[in-house]
Enzyme design. Structure first.
Site, PDB file in Angstrom:
ATOM      1  CG  HIS A  72      -2.125  -0.845   1.061  1.00 18.41           C
ATOM      2  ND1 HIS A  72      -3.215  -0.756   1.865  1.00 18.41           N
ATOM      3  CD2 HIS A  72      -2.413  -1.804   0.150  1.00 18.41           C
ATOM      4  CE1 HIS A  72      -4.138  -1.625   1.471  1.00 18.41           C
ATOM      5  NE2 HIS A  72      -3.657  -2.285   0.438  1.00 18.41           N
ATOM      6  CE1 TYR A 193      -4.875   3.467   9.203  1.00 17.16           C
ATOM      7  CE2 TYR A 193      -5.263   3.238  11.557  1.00 17.16           C
ATOM      8  CZ  TYR A 193      -4.569   2.888  10.422  1.00 17.16           C
ATOM      9  OH  TYR A 193      -3.555   1.959  10.501  1.00 17.16           O
ATOM     10  N   PRO A 284      -3.184  -0.427  19.018  1.00 16.29           N
ATOM     11  CG  PRO A 284      -5.009  -1.768  18.481  1.00 16.29           C
ATOM     12  CD  PRO A 284      -4.331  -1.116  19.632  1.00 16.29           C
ATOM     13  CE  LYS A 288       4.834   2.994  13.474  1.00 15.70           C
ATOM     14  NZ  LYS A 288       5.027   2.537  12.125  1.00 15.70           N
ATOM     15  CE1 TYR A 376      -0.696   3.594   9.809  1.00 13.45           C
ATOM     16  CE2 TYR A 376       0.248   3.010   7.676  1.00 13.45           C
ATOM     17  CZ  TYR A 376      -0.718   2.822   8.671  1.00 13.45           C
ATOM     18  OH  TYR A 376      -1.683   1.866   8.491  1.00 13.45           O
TER      19      TYR A 376
HETATM   20  P1  RFL Z   1       3.417 -12.601  20.987  1.00 12.69           P
HETATM   21  O1  RFL Z   1       2.911 -12.617  19.591  1.00 12.69           O
HETATM   22  O2  RFL Z   1       2.450 -12.359  22.081  1.00 12.69           O
HETATM   23  O3  RFL Z   1       4.173 -13.986  21.219  1.00 12.69           O
HETATM   24  C1  RFL Z   1       4.563 -14.422  22.512  1.00 12.69           C
HETATM   25  C2  RFL Z   1       4.599 -15.932  22.508  1.00 12.69           C
HETATM   26  O4  RFL Z   1       5.070 -16.394  23.767  1.00 12.69           O
HETATM   27  C3  RFL Z   1       4.257 -17.487  24.196  1.00 12.69           C
HETATM   28  N1  RFL Z   1       4.367 -17.588  25.662  1.00 12.69           N
HETATM   29  C4  RFL Z   1       5.086 -18.544  26.306  1.00 12.69           C
HETATM   30  N2  RFL Z   1       5.816 -19.566  25.841  1.00 12.69           N
HETATM   31  C5  RFL Z   1       6.423 -20.382  26.739  1.00 12.69           C
HETATM   32  N3  RFL Z   1       6.306 -20.223  28.088  1.00 12.69           N
HETATM   33  C6  RFL Z   1       5.580 -19.194  28.611  1.00 12.69           C
HETATM   34  N4  RFL Z   1       5.487 -19.023  29.918  1.00 12.69           N
HETATM   35  C7  RFL Z   1       4.925 -18.307  27.686  1.00 12.69           C
HETATM   36  N5  RFL Z   1       4.132 -17.213  27.837  1.00 12.69           N
HETATM   37  C8  RFL Z   1       3.809 -16.789  26.604  1.00 12.69           C
HETATM   38  C9  RFL Z   1       2.872 -17.115  23.677  1.00 12.69           C
HETATM   39  O5  RFL Z   1       2.023 -18.252  23.584  1.00 12.69           O
HETATM   40  C10 RFL Z   1       3.213 -16.531  22.304  1.00 12.69           C
HETATM   41  O6  RFL Z   1       3.257 -17.521  21.306  1.00 12.69           O
HETATM   42  O7  RFL Z   1       4.576 -11.511  21.168  1.00 12.69           O
HETATM   43  P2  RFL Z   1       5.705 -10.972  20.148  1.00 12.69           P
HETATM   44  O8  RFL Z   1       6.405 -12.098  19.474  1.00 12.69           O
HETATM   45  O9  RFL Z   1       6.458  -9.966  20.927  1.00 12.69           O
HETATM   46  O10 RFL Z   1       4.864 -10.237  18.975  1.00 12.69           O
HETATM   47  C11 RFL Z   1       4.153  -9.037  19.231  1.00 12.69           C
HETATM   48  C12 RFL Z   1       2.912  -8.941  18.328  1.00 12.69           C
HETATM   49  O11 RFL Z   1       2.165 -10.140  18.454  1.00 12.69           O
HETATM   50  C13 RFL Z   1       2.019  -7.734  18.665  1.00 12.69           C
HETATM   51  O12 RFL Z   1       2.800  -6.603  19.008  1.00 12.69           O
HETATM   52  C14 RFL Z   1       1.099  -7.320  17.482  1.00 12.69           C
HETATM   53  O13 RFL Z   1       0.170  -8.334  17.181  1.00 12.69           O
HETATM   54  C15 RFL Z   1       0.366  -6.013  17.790  1.00 12.69           C
HETATM   55  N6  RFL Z   1      -0.578  -5.618  16.730  1.00 12.69           N
HETATM   56  C16 RFL Z   1      -0.155  -4.991  15.563  1.00 12.69           C
HETATM   57  N7  RFL Z   1       1.177  -4.771  15.354  1.00 12.69           N
HETATM   58  C17 RFL Z   1       1.610  -4.238  14.158  1.00 12.69           C
HETATM   59  O14 RFL Z   1       2.823  -4.032  13.991  1.00 12.69           O
HETATM   60  N8  RFL Z   1       0.748  -3.919  13.126  1.00 12.69           N
HETATM   61  C18 RFL Z   1      -0.611  -4.111  13.263  1.00 12.69           C
HETATM   62  O15 RFL Z   1      -1.349  -3.895  12.293  1.00 12.69           O
HETATM   63  C19 RFL Z   1      -1.109  -4.621  14.525  1.00 12.69           C
HETATM   64  N9  RFL Z   1      -2.426  -4.843  14.709  1.00 12.69           N
HETATM   65  C20 RFL Z   1      -1.962  -5.892  16.884  1.00 12.69           C
HETATM   66  C21 RFL Z   1      -2.863  -5.483  15.851  1.00 12.69           C
HETATM   67  C22 RFL Z   1      -2.440  -6.562  18.000  1.00 12.69           C
HETATM   68  C23 RFL Z   1      -3.792  -6.819  18.121  1.00 12.69           C
HETATM   69  N10 RFL Z   1      -4.206  -7.542  19.265  1.00 12.69           N
HETATM   70  C24 RFL Z   1      -5.049  -8.671  19.193  1.00 12.69           C
HETATM   71  C25 RFL Z   1      -3.532  -7.328  20.524  1.00 12.69           C
HETATM   72  C26 RFL Z   1      -4.214  -5.716  15.965  1.00 12.69           C
HETATM   73  C27 RFL Z   1      -4.697  -6.364  17.111  1.00 12.69           C
HETATM   74  C28 RFL Z   1      -6.203  -6.550  17.211  1.00 12.69           C
HETATM   75  C1  PHB Z   2      -4.876  -4.875  10.705  1.00 14.68           C
HETATM   76  O1  PHB Z   2      -5.013  -5.038   9.478  1.00 14.68           O
HETATM   77  O2  PHB Z   2      -5.076  -5.789  11.521  1.00 14.68           O
HETATM   78  C2  PHB Z   2      -4.487  -3.537  11.228  1.00 14.68           C
HETATM   79  C3  PHB Z   2      -4.074  -2.556  10.335  1.00 14.68           C
HETATM   80  C4  PHB Z   2      -3.736  -1.301  10.813  1.00 14.68           C
HETATM   81  C5  PHB Z   2      -3.802  -1.033  12.168  1.00 14.68           C
HETATM   82  C6  PHB Z   2      -4.178  -2.034  13.053  1.00 14.68           C
HETATM   83  C7  PHB Z   2      -4.539  -3.284  12.584  1.00 14.68           C
HETATM   84  O3  PHB Z   2      -3.494   0.213  12.622  1.00 14.68           O
END
Ligand code: RFL
Ligand code: PHB
Length: 381
Positions: A72, A193, A284, A288, A376
């Site tokens: 994008h 957004y 979110p 980031k 961004y």
């Molecule tokens: P994770 O993905 O939480 O992975 C951690 C892993 O550790 C395991 N774990 C254990 N394993 C062994 N022993 C234990 N005691 C343990 N405790 C935990 C867990 O099961 C898991 O597998 O962390 P990591 O790797 O630091 O990754 C971070 C990302 O997942 C997170 O920052 C993003 O998903 C945030 N986020 C977004 N980030 C972006 O850069 N762009 C986005 O568009 C974006 N959209 C989002 C998001 C997060 C969202 N939610 C659900 C919080 C949208 C949403 C809705």
């Molecule tokens: C997504 O596609 O899950 C998404 C995209 C942009 C955001 C957050 C989540 O700022």
């Protein structure tokens, strides 16, 4: 059992670190509490900065991202019933890639399994001894030269840093996001957004046939209160513009996530180094979280390789400082986007007019648009 680097957690941070170290010939063991199926299905982020895409490509796991990810060059901000495009690429020379975190995780797990290197699912780490580098789990102990705490916000690694040393800074928001994945072609070409007095909405996508849409709700919203019809109705109200239609389709998944900002410092203690959500959380709105996790492990891998090759601890010693510079920039940007776009139900006319003024400013001043765009797409810090 012994290893050079014990990695707690097989999310994007842990798996990417394992891959980067594998390419440098450094031994790792990855321990993950959940099943492979669970890790590959957990629906989360979708947007990768160009630099994150480059990192995955350089690590040899970018093939499917390049084939299936969608590049994008801009996004839209909507307010007062009109959409205004922010041309990210024209302003910064950089773009972003829509490619689900679940897909990134699947690619990394497949690469690890192909290499035949240790990755244990359903192996919960019970505690980490940061001084001695010992990781305790149900099946025994892992002795590590270094431990990477990549176990997310609720993991056991961060609490292994003594409370007398660990400082935290935090902000909770009175709202959450209700997210859906729907089997319908996205109704727009680029992310929207949308600011609306009933609450924020975000239109995103996963593929030409999968839409990912979000609604601002209360932080403790009961998902059972939201039938599919109610979700589509609310999305249509908050994103309405003349001459445009939101297409509906079957909702495959839905869930509510609360929002918070959180930073732990230092990100290291003894032999333990934290990366990703284990050390910091962003709301979110700035997209980031995943990008910060990948940027952390890039620095951590470099520091570990540097010590391995030269014996110098210098890059490991400055790990926290170098990460937190970038983390705090992303914290500010994510907080700022959240404040500009979400409706505070305890807010008043003053709050609303400040938001509208800020939105008019970032969509009419090139300097302001440039500032949003460079944050961004990701600043090099
Ligand atoms: P994770 O993905 O939480 O992975 C951690 C892993 O550790 C395991 N774990 C254990 N394993 C062994 N022993 C234990 N005691 C343990 N405790 C935990 C867990 O099961 C898991 O597998 O962390 P990591 O790797 O630091 O990754 C971070 C990302 O997942 C997170 O920052 C993003 O998903 C945030 N986020 C977004 N980030 C972006 O850069 N762009 C986005 O568009 C974006 N959209 C989002 C998001 C997060 C969202 N939610 C659900 C919080 C949208 C949403 C809705
Ligand atoms: C997504 O596609 O899950 C998404 C995209 C942009 C955001 C957050 C989540 O700022």
């Amino acid at each position: 059992m012994k290893t050079q680097v014990g990695i707690v957690g097989a999310g994007p941070a842990g798996l990417t670190l394992a891959r980067l170290l594998e390419l440098e010939g450094i031994d790792t063991v990855v321990l993950e509490s959940r099943s492979r199926e669970y890790c590959e299905k957990r629906l989360r982020a979708g947007l990768l900065e160009q630099r994150s895409g480059d990192l995955l490509r350089d690590a040899g796991v970018g093939g499917r991202m390049d084939a299936e990810g969608i590049v994008h060059h801009g996004l839209s901000l909507q307010f007062d019933g009109e959409r205004h495009r922010v041309p990210l690429f024209d302003l910064t020379g950089r773009s972003v890639i829509l490619y689900g975190q679940t897909e990134v995780v699947k690619d990394l797990i497949a690469a690890r399994i192909d290499s035949g290197l240790p990755l244990q699912f359903e192996c919960e780490v019970e505690s980490v001894d940061a001084e001695r580098g010992v990781v305790r789990h149900a099946g025994g102990e892992l002795e590590c030269d270094l431990v990477a705490g990549c176990d997310g916000f609720h993991g056991v690694s961060r609490p292994a840093i003594p409370a007398s040393t660990l400082r935290t800074a935090e902000r909770e928001y009175p709202f959450g996001w209700l997210g859906i994945l729907a089997a319908v072609a996205p109704s727009m070409d680029e992310l929207v957004y949308a600011h609306h007095e009933r609450g924020f909405a975000l239109l995103s996508l996963r593929s030409p046939t999968l839409s990912r849409y979000y609604l601002q709700v209360a932080h403790d919203e009961d998902i059972d209160e939201w039938t599919d019809d109610r979700i589509w109705e609310e999305l249509a109200i908050r994103t309405v513009v003349d001459g445009w239609t939101l297409h509906e389709g079957p909702i495959l998944e839905k869930g509510v996530t609360g929002m918070r900002s959180f930073v732990a410092s230092p990100m290291q203690h003894g032999r333990l180094y934290l990366a990703g959500d284990a050390a910091h959380i962003v709301p979110p709105t700035g997209a980031k979280g995943l990008n910060l996790a990948l940027a952390d492990v890039r620095l951590l891998a470099e520091a570990i390789v540097h010590r391995h090759r030269t014996g110098s601890e210098e890059l490991l010693q400055t790990y926290t400082e170098r990460c937190l510079r970038r983390v705090w920039r992303a914290e500010h940007f994510s907080w700022w986007m959240t404040a500009m776009l979400h409706t505070r139900h305890d807010g008043d006319a003053f709050d609303l007019e400040l938001q509208r003024s800020q939105l008019r400013y970032v969509t009419s001043s090139e300097a302001a648009a440039h500032s949003l765009a460079e944050n961004y797409v990701g600043l090099e810090l």
